[in-house]
Design an enzyme around this catalytic site. Structure first.
Site, PDB file in Angstrom:
ATOM      1  N   CYS A 101      -9.626 -40.784   1.319  1.00 42.97           N
ATOM      2  CA  CYS A 101      -9.072 -41.361   2.530  1.00 42.97           C
ATOM      3  C   CYS A 101     -10.188 -41.603   3.537  1.00 42.97           C
ATOM      4  O   CYS A 101     -11.049 -40.764   3.743  1.00 42.97           O
ATOM      5  CB  CYS A 101      -7.998 -40.505   3.181  1.00 42.97           C
ATOM      6  SG  CYS A 101      -6.549 -40.280   2.171  1.00 42.97           S
ATOM      7  N   ARG A 149     -13.396 -44.746  -0.319  1.00 45.56           N
ATOM      8  CA  ARG A 149     -12.744 -43.439  -0.195  1.00 45.56           C
ATOM      9  C   ARG A 149     -11.268 -43.483  -0.581  1.00 45.56           C
ATOM     10  O   ARG A 149     -10.618 -42.435  -0.629  1.00 45.56           O
ATOM     11  CB  ARG A 149     -12.886 -42.913   1.241  1.00 45.56           C
ATOM     12  CG  ARG A 149     -14.328 -42.656   1.637  1.00 45.56           C
ATOM     13  CD  ARG A 149     -14.392 -42.103   3.027  1.00 45.56           C
ATOM     14  NE  ARG A 149     -13.855 -40.774   3.084  1.00 45.56           N
ATOM     15  CZ  ARG A 149     -14.562 -39.665   3.176  1.00 45.56           C
ATOM     16  NH1 ARG A 149     -15.868 -39.735   3.221  1.00 45.56           N
ATOM     17  NH2 ARG A 149     -13.986 -38.499   3.234  1.00 45.56           N
ATOM     18  N   TRP A 158      -5.970 -42.744  -0.109  1.00 43.56           N
ATOM     19  CA  TRP A 158      -5.932 -42.331  -1.511  1.00 43.56           C
ATOM     20  C   TRP A 158      -4.726 -41.404  -1.594  1.00 43.56           C
ATOM     21  O   TRP A 158      -4.727 -40.305  -1.030  1.00 43.56           O
ATOM     22  CB  TRP A 158      -7.225 -41.602  -1.879  1.00 43.56           C
ATOM     23  CG  TRP A 158      -7.313 -41.276  -3.335  1.00 43.56           C
ATOM     24  CD1 TRP A 158      -7.720 -42.119  -4.319  1.00 43.56           C
ATOM     25  CD2 TRP A 158      -6.991 -40.031  -3.972  1.00 43.56           C
ATOM     26  NE1 TRP A 158      -7.666 -41.475  -5.543  1.00 43.56           N
ATOM     27  CE2 TRP A 158      -7.221 -40.187  -5.349  1.00 43.56           C
ATOM     28  CE3 TRP A 158      -6.530 -38.799  -3.509  1.00 43.56           C
ATOM     29  CZ2 TRP A 158      -7.005 -39.170  -6.275  1.00 43.56           C
ATOM     30  CZ3 TRP A 158      -6.316 -37.779  -4.430  1.00 43.56           C
ATOM     31  CH2 TRP A 158      -6.559 -37.978  -5.797  1.00 43.56           C
ATOM     32  N   ASN A 217      -6.926 -37.105   6.769  1.00 40.67           N
ATOM     33  CA  ASN A 217      -7.571 -36.994   5.454  1.00 40.67           C
ATOM     34  C   ASN A 217      -7.451 -35.539   5.038  1.00 40.67           C
ATOM     35  O   ASN A 217      -7.877 -34.661   5.781  1.00 40.67           O
ATOM     36  CB  ASN A 217      -9.054 -37.400   5.570  1.00 40.67           C
ATOM     37  CG  ASN A 217      -9.798 -37.186   4.264  1.00 40.67           C
ATOM     38  OD1 ASN A 217      -9.194 -37.125   3.198  1.00 40.67           O
ATOM     39  ND2 ASN A 217     -11.106 -37.058   4.347  1.00 40.67           N
ATOM     40  N   GLY A 218      -6.875 -35.288   3.867  1.00 42.09           N
ATOM     41  CA  GLY A 218      -6.747 -33.901   3.425  1.00 42.09           C
ATOM     42  C   GLY A 218      -5.365 -33.631   2.883  1.00 42.09           C
ATOM     43  O   GLY A 218      -4.617 -34.561   2.544  1.00 42.09           O
ATOM     44  N   GLU A 265     -22.648 -38.263 -19.525  1.00 44.48           N
ATOM     45  CA  GLU A 265     -22.677 -39.168 -18.373  1.00 44.48           C
ATOM     46  C   GLU A 265     -22.387 -40.608 -18.802  1.00 44.48           C
ATOM     47  O   GLU A 265     -21.659 -41.329 -18.122  1.00 44.48           O
ATOM     48  CB  GLU A 265     -24.047 -39.040 -17.678  1.00 44.48           C
ATOM     49  CG  GLU A 265     -24.309 -39.994 -16.527  1.00 44.48           C
ATOM     50  CD  GLU A 265     -23.335 -39.868 -15.358  1.00 44.48           C
ATOM     51  OE1 GLU A 265     -22.494 -38.929 -15.343  1.00 44.48           O
ATOM     52  OE2 GLU A 265     -23.393 -40.732 -14.460  1.00 44.48           O
ATOM     53  N   LYS A 310     -19.306 -42.760 -17.334  1.00 47.83           N
ATOM     54  CA  LYS A 310     -19.481 -44.071 -16.677  1.00 47.83           C
ATOM     55  C   LYS A 310     -18.573 -45.109 -17.322  1.00 47.83           C
ATOM     56  O   LYS A 310     -17.893 -45.854 -16.640  1.00 47.83           O
ATOM     57  CB  LYS A 310     -20.928 -44.558 -16.784  1.00 47.83           C
ATOM     58  CG  LYS A 310     -21.943 -43.922 -15.884  1.00 47.83           C
ATOM     59  CD  LYS A 310     -21.858 -44.270 -14.423  1.00 47.83           C
ATOM     60  CE  LYS A 310     -21.024 -43.242 -13.707  1.00 47.83           C
ATOM     61  NZ  LYS A 310     -21.707 -42.140 -13.112  1.00 47.83           N
ATOM     62  N   GLU A 366     -14.707 -44.388 -16.663  1.00 46.22           N
ATOM     63  CA  GLU A 366     -14.192 -44.485 -15.298  1.00 46.22           C
ATOM     64  C   GLU A 366     -14.125 -45.914 -14.786  1.00 46.22           C
ATOM     65  O   GLU A 366     -13.292 -46.222 -13.950  1.00 46.22           O
ATOM     66  CB  GLU A 366     -14.964 -43.588 -14.322  1.00 46.22           C
ATOM     67  CG  GLU A 366     -16.367 -44.013 -14.017  1.00 46.22           C
ATOM     68  CD  GLU A 366     -17.053 -43.094 -13.020  1.00 46.22           C
ATOM     69  OE1 GLU A 366     -16.383 -42.524 -12.162  1.00 46.22           O
ATOM     70  OE2 GLU A 366     -18.284 -42.947 -13.110  1.00 46.22           O
ATOM     71  N   HIS A 376     -18.500 -31.415 -36.731  1.00 44.04           N
ATOM     72  CA  HIS A 376     -17.465 -30.384 -36.595  1.00 44.04           C
ATOM     73  C   HIS A 376     -16.157 -30.942 -36.053  1.00 44.04           C
ATOM     74  O   HIS A 376     -15.364 -30.204 -35.482  1.00 44.04           O
ATOM     75  CB  HIS A 376     -17.993 -29.250 -35.711  1.00 44.04           C
ATOM     76  CG  HIS A 376     -19.248 -28.637 -36.275  1.00 44.04           C
ATOM     77  ND1 HIS A 376     -19.226 -27.740 -37.315  1.00 44.04           N
ATOM     78  CD2 HIS A 376     -20.552 -28.853 -35.976  1.00 44.04           C
ATOM     79  CE1 HIS A 376     -20.471 -27.406 -37.617  1.00 44.04           C
ATOM     80  NE2 HIS A 376     -21.291 -28.069 -36.825  1.00 44.04           N
ATOM     81  N   LYS A 391     -14.285 -42.211  -3.937  1.00 47.67           N
ATOM     82  CA  LYS A 391     -15.533 -41.453  -3.774  1.00 47.67           C
ATOM     83  C   LYS A 391     -15.272 -40.340  -2.765  1.00 47.67           C
ATOM     84  O   LYS A 391     -14.377 -40.443  -1.952  1.00 47.67           O
ATOM     85  CB  LYS A 391     -16.618 -42.395  -3.247  1.00 47.67           C
ATOM     86  CG  LYS A 391     -18.010 -42.021  -3.767  1.00 47.67           C
ATOM     87  CD  LYS A 391     -18.959 -43.160  -3.635  1.00 47.67           C
ATOM     88  CE  LYS A 391     -20.343 -42.752  -4.059  1.00 47.67           C
ATOM     89  NZ  LYS A 391     -20.508 -42.712  -5.527  1.00 47.67           N
TER      90      LYS A 391
HETATM   91  C1  F6R Z   1     -18.659 -40.395 -11.236  1.00 48.48           C
HETATM   92  C2  F6R Z   1     -18.784 -39.788  -9.931  1.00 48.48           C
HETATM   93  C3  F6R Z   1     -18.100 -38.497  -9.705  1.00 48.48           C
HETATM   94  C4  F6R Z   1     -18.889 -37.634  -8.707  1.00 48.48           C
HETATM   95  C5  F6R Z   1     -18.109 -36.358  -8.360  1.00 48.48           C
HETATM   96  C6  F6R Z   1     -18.901 -35.473  -7.423  1.00 48.48           C
HETATM   97  O1  F6R Z   1     -19.406 -41.578 -11.330  1.00 48.48           O
HETATM   98  O2  F6R Z   1     -19.397 -40.327  -9.044  1.00 48.48           O
HETATM   99  O3  F6R Z   1     -17.875 -37.817 -10.890  1.00 48.48           O
HETATM  100  O4  F6R Z   1     -20.124 -37.322  -9.268  1.00 48.48           O
HETATM  101  O5  F6R Z   1     -16.902 -36.717  -7.764  1.00 48.48           O
HETATM  102  O6  F6R Z   1     -19.192 -36.120  -6.228  1.00 48.48           O
HETATM  103  P1  F6R Z   1     -20.327 -35.590  -5.270  1.00 48.48           P
HETATM  104  O7  F6R Z   1     -21.638 -35.804  -5.953  1.00 48.48           O
HETATM  105  O8  F6R Z   1     -20.197 -36.430  -4.033  1.00 48.48           O
HETATM  106  O9  F6R Z   1     -20.076 -34.136  -5.022  1.00 48.48           O
END
Ligand code: F6R
Length: 616
Positions: free
Chosen positions: A2, A27, A75, A101-102, A489, A493, A496, A512, A611
């Protein structure tokens, strides 16, 4: 999660608020809304479901005007994605509006009480509970500030709240409770801005004040008066944020993710800048508050993080154990405190976080503090909560704002920051001599150039690969040792942003179980640089080939053997083994980017994600 923006001043508030929300849309993008006040037009509320663009269209049809206002990009936590559930929410009188937000953890209990008192609810959100609560106390107090204080005192959970009342049109009141994500206030001449993140207000000021847990700010044109929720005055000097507005804009790139991938060579230089002395063979970490004696006492490190940052923690374990000979445990921050960890007096918590606001990572830091264990935060966002509460000091990435939801430049910068930290620890503990450190530093300064080579090389290959594989429904990523986290990773990527089911595995584990998945429809990405376990990786590739899987290999320049075994190869320049992940991950980011693009997915704002995960 948010995004919150507020403004009091003499500009057209809609422009500031909508402009700020555009910078914060990463966000949350389930819905958006604004409330703007003008003495002639009154309180004007506009809300729309979906991305901010829909709100902008709505504002084109039904414009609003005024010099004070607030806005929100959501969000969804409580309640579906509907206009009724979009913020801002009004109290029963319709004179107070609230954005949040929260999560209000006790919202059901509060809602029950308010229903008994005769309040009606128009949404399923926990935010509307706050609006009614503030309105309820406003009737008794006849002033917004004390009403907010009383309402905040009843909320449980991490929450950032901003409120406005038409009867006090010169002010906004903001309050923060727990780790609900940032509340940043920027003051300029005759106007004050508030937002949940720095980029939203960077166009107007770089002098920012960050609201702490259990603080309240009265925001007027003259600035912000901060007190604790109990009313004790707080004096806080602004922090000067060294980011410029251009760094938070997309420029000529089609997507933020694309821009941030391309920014990696520069980001890798910036994380090193001023921290290495090649002649002396030394590393200086300016913000670290742990001196040599304190670093020598550390016998155990708990690296805690989430998502991509957790993968950086897995790589950091290899770096720290190998270079500084200190034991490292890597924990998901979301699990850490719930396993009642026994940390010990010789421990250090290493929090890794781009945003510095991830609620679970902050909670892990709190757990460490409760056990008397210092924390160091590898963190990107300047002035963020993690940077502020890390008593061992923040180790800033200096990567500039990362806006694309899928983390790219922050990840590679985290790896280099972790390497610097491992070297600094080794230097203090005497596990590395200056001549050895010099060698590592030489490899580090060569990395940005090598990263640029990888980007240039990988772009056309990955674009072709996407054309070839975009219909895949699954993908497997294999790596060993320090490249195993890179397999994780790469899979993260891809899943997501392209919604292809992908799994990362240590290549040796394939036999396995996961080998059963391999058939002629399965692309298998194998990370196979020439390192100590290269030959084992080649055997694993043979095993994939024998099951008709398609091998996309990431290997070292000039490796003809690998080229003969794989269907496709992307070459990376050689570097020290522990630094390989910085280079091997870049083709995987670019592969995910083109796959998502080819599948028509929204690269920067993938579904269901946001994010800065500020809720549990
Ligand atoms: C994936 C991604 C997330 C963040 C995770 C932690 O591409 O960006 O998995 O890595 O939400 O976020 P931070 O680094 O802001 O604590």
């Amino acid at each position: 999660m948010c995004g919150i923006v507020g403004y009091v001043g003499s500009r057209e508030a809609t422009e500031v608020v909508v402009g700020g929300l555009q910078r914060l849309e990463y966000r949350g993008y389930d819905s958006a809304g604004i409330a703007i006040f003008d003495p002639d037009c009154g309180l004007q509320l506009r809300r729309s479901v979906g991305k901010l663009h829909n709100l902008v269209l709505r504002l084109g049809q039904e414009p609003v005007t005024g010099r004070v206002g607030l806005g929100h990009t959501r969000w969804a936590t409580h309640g579906n994605v509907t206009e009724e559930n979009a913020h801002p929410h009004r109290d029963a009188s319709g004179r107070i509006v609230v954005i949040q937000n929260g999560i209000v953890e006790n919202y059901l209990e509060l809602k029950g009480r308010l229903l008994e008192l005769g309040y009606h609810f128009h949404s399923q959100t926990d935010t509307e509970v706050i609006a009614h609560l503030v309105g309820h106390y406003y009737r008794e107090e006849e002033a917004l500030e004390p009403a907010m204080r009383r309402a905040m005192a009843e909320l449980r959970g991490g929450n950032a709240v901003v409120a406005f009342c038409v009867d006090e049109p010169d002010r906004l009141i903001a309050a923060r409770l727990g780790n609900a994500g940032g509340v940043v206030i920027g003051a300029a001449a005759g106007e004050t801005f508030i937002a949940s993140d720095v980029p939203a207000i960077l166009d107007y000021t770089r002098e920012m004040i960050f609201l702490e847990d259990r603080e309240l700010a009265v925001i007027t044109r003259q600035g912000a008066a901060i007190t604790t929720l109990n009313g004790a005055p707080v004096t806080r000097r602004p922090v000067s944020v060294p980011w410029d507005p251009v760094s938070a804009a997309r420029g000529d790139y089609k997507h933020f993710m694309q821009k941030e991938i391309h920014e990696q060579p520069r980001a890798l230089m910036d994380v090193l800048r001023g921290r290495i002395d090649q002649e002396a063979g030394q590393v200086h970490l300016e913000d670290l508050r742990l001196d040599d004696a304190a670093l020598r006492q550390v016998e155990r490190i708990y690296a805690t993080a989430c998502g991509t940052a957790w993968h950086a923690g897995l790589v950091a374990k290899f770096m720290i154990e190998s270079l500084a000979r200190v034991r490292v445990e890597v924990d998901y921050a979301s699990e850490f405190r719930y396993r009642s960890p026994v940390l010990g007096s010789d421990a250090l918590l290493l929090a890794i976080t781009q945003s510095g606001e991830t609620v679970d990572t902050l909670a892990a830091m709190e757990e460490a503090r409760a056990q008397g264990v210092p924390s160091v935060a590898i963190v990107n966002a300047i002035g963020s909560q993690a940077a502020r509460v890390a008593d061992g000091g923040p180790l800033y990435l200096h990567a500039g704002p990362e806006i694309g939801v899928a983390s790219t430049k922050a990840f590679t910068s985290m790896l280099v920051a972790a390497y610097l930290f491992a070297l600094r620890l080794g230097q203090a503990r005497g596990t590395l001599r200056p001549a050895q450190i010099r060698e590592h530093l030489q490899a580090l300064v060569e990395l940005p150039g090598k990263a640029a080579t990888v980007i240039e090389r990988a772009l056309p290959i990955c674009e072709d690969l996407a054309e070839h594989y975009y219909r895949a429904s699954d993908a497997l990523f294999l790596g060993r040792q320090v490249n195993y986290p890179i397999a994780l990773e790469g899979a993260l990527k891809l899943k997501e942003i392209s919604y292809i089911h992908a799994e990362g595995y240590p290549a040796g584990e394939m036999k396995h179980g996961p080998i059963a998945l391999i058939d002629e429809a399965m692309p298998v990405v194998c990370i196979a640089p020439r390192d100590a376990i290269y030959e084992k990786m080649i055997s694993n590739i043979e095993q994939v080939r024998a099951r008709h899987g398609h091998v996309i290999a990431i290997g070292t320049e000039g490796d003809t053997l690998l080229a003969s075994k794989a269907d496709h190869v992307i070459e990376v320049p050689p570097t020290l083994p522990l630094l390989q992940p910085v280079l091997t991950v870049i083709p995987l980011q670019i592969f995910a980017y083109y796959m998502a693009l080819r599948r028509g997915c929204d690269v920067d704002q993938p579904r269901n994600l946001a994010k800065s995960v500020t809720v549990e």
